[in-house]
Scaffold this active site. Sequence first.
Site, PDB file in Angstrom:
ATOM      1  N   THR A  30       3.742  -7.487   4.273  1.00 60.34           N
ATOM      2  CA  THR A  30       3.269  -6.596   5.350  1.00 60.34           C
ATOM      3  C   THR A  30       3.802  -7.059   6.708  1.00 60.34           C
ATOM      4  O   THR A  30       4.065  -6.237   7.577  1.00 60.34           O
ATOM      5  CB  THR A  30       1.729  -6.521   5.412  1.00 60.34           C
ATOM      6  OG1 THR A  30       1.200  -7.833   5.602  1.00 60.34           O
ATOM      7  CG2 THR A  30       1.141  -5.909   4.148  1.00 60.34           C
ATOM      8  N   PHE A  37      -0.799  -1.893  -0.798  1.00 62.17           N
ATOM      9  CA  PHE A  37      -1.504  -0.784  -1.436  1.00 62.17           C
ATOM     10  C   PHE A  37      -2.979  -0.761  -1.095  1.00 62.17           C
ATOM     11  O   PHE A  37      -3.580   0.293  -0.969  1.00 62.17           O
ATOM     12  CB  PHE A  37      -1.363  -0.887  -2.963  1.00 62.17           C
ATOM     13  CG  PHE A  37      -0.029  -0.411  -3.472  1.00 62.17           C
ATOM     14  CD1 PHE A  37       0.951   0.031  -2.620  1.00 62.17           C
ATOM     15  CD2 PHE A  37       0.229  -0.395  -4.838  1.00 62.17           C
ATOM     16  CE1 PHE A  37       2.183   0.473  -3.086  1.00 62.17           C
ATOM     17  CE2 PHE A  37       1.453   0.051  -5.328  1.00 62.17           C
ATOM     18  CZ  PHE A  37       2.434   0.477  -4.457  1.00 62.17           C
ATOM     19  N   ILE A 105       8.317  -5.851  -5.269  1.00 62.36           N
ATOM     20  CA  ILE A 105       9.501  -5.160  -5.779  1.00 62.36           C
ATOM     21  C   ILE A 105      10.549  -5.032  -4.683  1.00 62.36           C
ATOM     22  O   ILE A 105      11.515  -4.295  -4.840  1.00 62.36           O
ATOM     23  CB  ILE A 105       9.083  -3.758  -6.292  1.00 62.36           C
ATOM     24  CG1 ILE A 105       8.345  -2.971  -5.186  1.00 62.36           C
ATOM     25  CG2 ILE A 105       8.181  -3.881  -7.538  1.00 62.36           C
ATOM     26  CD1 ILE A 105       7.930  -1.548  -5.605  1.00 62.36           C
ATOM     27  N   HIS A 123       6.958  -7.026 -11.664  1.00 61.76           N
ATOM     28  CA  HIS A 123       6.941  -5.564 -11.589  1.00 61.76           C
ATOM     29  C   HIS A 123       8.311  -4.984 -11.262  1.00 61.76           C
ATOM     30  O   HIS A 123       8.424  -3.838 -10.853  1.00 61.76           O
ATOM     31  CB  HIS A 123       5.909  -5.100 -10.558  1.00 61.76           C
ATOM     32  CG  HIS A 123       4.498  -5.419 -10.959  1.00 61.76           C
ATOM     33  ND1 HIS A 123       3.444  -5.418 -10.085  1.00 61.76           N
ATOM     34  CD2 HIS A 123       3.974  -5.754 -12.166  1.00 61.76           C
ATOM     35  CE1 HIS A 123       2.320  -5.737 -10.725  1.00 61.76           C
ATOM     36  NE2 HIS A 123       2.618  -5.961 -11.984  1.00 61.76           N
ATOM     37  N   SER A 201      -2.326 -11.233  -2.377  1.00 62.70           N
ATOM     38  CA  SER A 201      -2.613 -10.348  -3.510  1.00 62.70           C
ATOM     39  C   SER A 201      -4.117 -10.156  -3.628  1.00 62.70           C
ATOM     40  O   SER A 201      -4.885 -11.107  -3.523  1.00 62.70           O
ATOM     41  CB  SER A 201      -2.075 -10.939  -4.808  1.00 62.70           C
ATOM     42  OG  SER A 201      -2.486 -10.135  -5.906  1.00 62.70           O
TER      43      SER A 201
HETATM   44  P1  NAD Z   1      -2.482  -5.280  -2.846  1.00 57.86           P
HETATM   45  O1  NAD Z   1      -2.013  -4.212  -1.942  1.00 57.86           O
HETATM   46  O2  NAD Z   1      -3.419  -4.962  -3.933  1.00 57.86           O
HETATM   47  O3  NAD Z   1      -3.166  -6.439  -2.007  1.00 57.86           O
HETATM   48  C1  NAD Z   1      -2.548  -6.976  -0.894  1.00 57.86           C
HETATM   49  C2  NAD Z   1      -3.524  -7.976  -0.295  1.00 57.86           C
HETATM   50  O4  NAD Z   1      -2.841  -8.669   0.743  1.00 57.86           O
HETATM   51  C3  NAD Z   1      -4.760  -7.325   0.345  1.00 57.86           C
HETATM   52  O5  NAD Z   1      -5.903  -7.900  -0.219  1.00 57.86           O
HETATM   53  C4  NAD Z   1      -4.639  -7.655   1.854  1.00 57.86           C
HETATM   54  O6  NAD Z   1      -5.876  -8.039   2.405  1.00 57.86           O
HETATM   55  C5  NAD Z   1      -3.708  -8.830   1.854  1.00 57.86           C
HETATM   56  N1  NAD Z   1      -2.824  -8.904   3.005  1.00 57.86           N
HETATM   57  C6  NAD Z   1      -2.060  -7.925   3.540  1.00 57.86           C
HETATM   58  N2  NAD Z   1      -1.282  -8.412   4.527  1.00 57.86           N
HETATM   59  C7  NAD Z   1      -1.586  -9.732   4.629  1.00 57.86           C
HETATM   60  C8  NAD Z   1      -1.124 -10.780   5.465  1.00 57.86           C
HETATM   61  N3  NAD Z   1      -0.171 -10.577   6.369  1.00 57.86           N
HETATM   62  N4  NAD Z   1      -1.665 -12.019   5.307  1.00 57.86           N
HETATM   63  C9  NAD Z   1      -2.636 -12.244   4.370  1.00 57.86           C
HETATM   64  N5  NAD Z   1      -3.087 -11.280   3.547  1.00 57.86           N
HETATM   65  C10 NAD Z   1      -2.574 -10.045   3.665  1.00 57.86           C
HETATM   66  O7  NAD Z   1      -1.188  -5.971  -3.397  1.00 57.86           O
HETATM   67  P2  NAD Z   1      -0.890  -6.551  -4.816  1.00 57.86           P
HETATM   68  O8  NAD Z   1      -2.024  -7.364  -5.294  1.00 57.86           O
HETATM   69  O9  NAD Z   1       0.439  -7.159  -4.695  1.00 57.86           O
HETATM   70  O10 NAD Z   1      -0.804  -5.285  -5.772  1.00 57.86           O
HETATM   71  C11 NAD Z   1      -0.131  -4.124  -5.426  1.00 57.86           C
HETATM   72  C12 NAD Z   1       0.986  -3.722  -6.373  1.00 57.86           C
HETATM   73  O11 NAD Z   1       1.813  -2.840  -5.675  1.00 57.86           O
HETATM   74  C13 NAD Z   1       1.861  -4.860  -6.788  1.00 57.86           C
HETATM   75  O12 NAD Z   1       1.786  -4.948  -8.137  1.00 57.86           O
HETATM   76  C14 NAD Z   1       3.281  -4.495  -6.345  1.00 57.86           C
HETATM   77  O13 NAD Z   1       4.072  -4.268  -7.487  1.00 57.86           O
HETATM   78  C15 NAD Z   1       3.184  -3.206  -5.635  1.00 57.86           C
HETATM   79  N6  NAD Z   1       3.610  -3.200  -4.223  1.00 57.86           N
HETATM   80  C16 NAD Z   1       4.672  -3.941  -3.819  1.00 57.86           C
HETATM   81  C17 NAD Z   1       5.069  -3.938  -2.480  1.00 57.86           C
HETATM   82  C18 NAD Z   1       6.239  -4.784  -2.062  1.00 57.86           C
HETATM   83  O14 NAD Z   1       7.090  -5.076  -2.904  1.00 57.86           O
HETATM   84  N7  NAD Z   1       6.307  -5.218  -0.812  1.00 57.86           N
HETATM   85  C19 NAD Z   1       4.366  -3.169  -1.543  1.00 57.86           C
HETATM   86  C20 NAD Z   1       3.280  -2.395  -2.000  1.00 57.86           C
HETATM   87  C21 NAD Z   1       2.916  -2.448  -3.346  1.00 57.86           C
END
Ligand code: NAD
Length: 255
Positions: A30, A37, A105, A123, A201
């Site tokens: 992020t 997500f 990803i 993934h 995560s």
């Molecule tokens: P998630 O969206 O379920 O959870 C992300 C977590 O990160 C949240 O709990 C949030 O509070 C925390 N967060 C966000 N920014 C942060 C920061 N800067 N510092 C600390 N914490 C922070 O993500 P997930 O568990 O990875 O699951 C989502 C699925 O979606 C994954 O399996 C992935 O494949 C996919 N996805 C990937 C991307 C990517 O590749 N960048 C982006 C979106 C979704």
Amino acid sequence: MTHTEGMAGLARLIDQAKRAVVFTGAGISTESGIPDFRSPGGIWTQMAPIYFDDFLASEEARAETWRRRFAMEDIFRAAEPNRGHRAVDALVRRGKVSTVITQNIDGLHQASGIPDKQVIELHGNTMYATCLDCGSRYEIADLRAAFEGEGEQKGVAPVCTRCLGYVKTATVSFGQAMPPVAMRRAELETLAADLCIVLGSSLVVYPAAGFPELAKRNGAALAIVNREPTGLDSMADLVVHESIGDTLGEVVGVN
Ligand code: NAD
Ligand code: ZN
């Protein structure tokens, strides 16, 4: 616990570890501008996922999948590794971290300098596409030009020029089988680790979230850095509810 205490605790766990694994989710990216997500306002609050069976069954679902992917393309292309990715890369280069197991990803761990063989993508990868039948590789920019152009392919989900199979980003969709080799490698690396560091995560997507759980059950220490509570906070040795870049960057001494 204050942020300072959390960072001191994390530094101690890293110091004590001989062989750590890092497990990352969307939260580490992020700070590179890629939305996650499940944060408030995250992608799932805006649209429902498309399941793999629907992708296979319906031209409309395939076209919608690709419209969504192309809508994200400018963000993915512009994204660069951030302080959190750089700190993880530093831990890998110091020999402290054997492998990064990622749900992401976006390819940003590799872009930060970590060798491909030390990144396990549970993934898959959305920065290129493959034919579901013959595996031929396709580049997103080419597919987008056809989809958004004025030719016959306009608005039509791409099919393989070699075998007419459906072309899809090299990712694992909901309802699609997990990649067996990546799963097996992640399991072995997790079992060999004495510390698992989870970064960004929500730990609610299984089977991926099973790895930090496995590490802990196998006797490793478990540290979690995540802005919000996760599914495994109660199991962890250390939980820091702060931003990854500022926390790990500070602990590792990387800007
Ligand atoms: P998630 O969206 O379920 O959870 C992300 C977590 O990160 C949240 O709990 C949030 O509070 C925390 N967060 C966000 N920014 C942060 C920061 N800067 N510092 C600390 N914490 C922070 O993500 P997930 O568990 O990875 O699951 C989502 C699925 O979606 C994954 O399996 C992935 O494949 C996919 N996805 C990937 C991307 C990517 O590749 N960048 C982006 C979106 C979704
Ligand atoms: Zn093909």
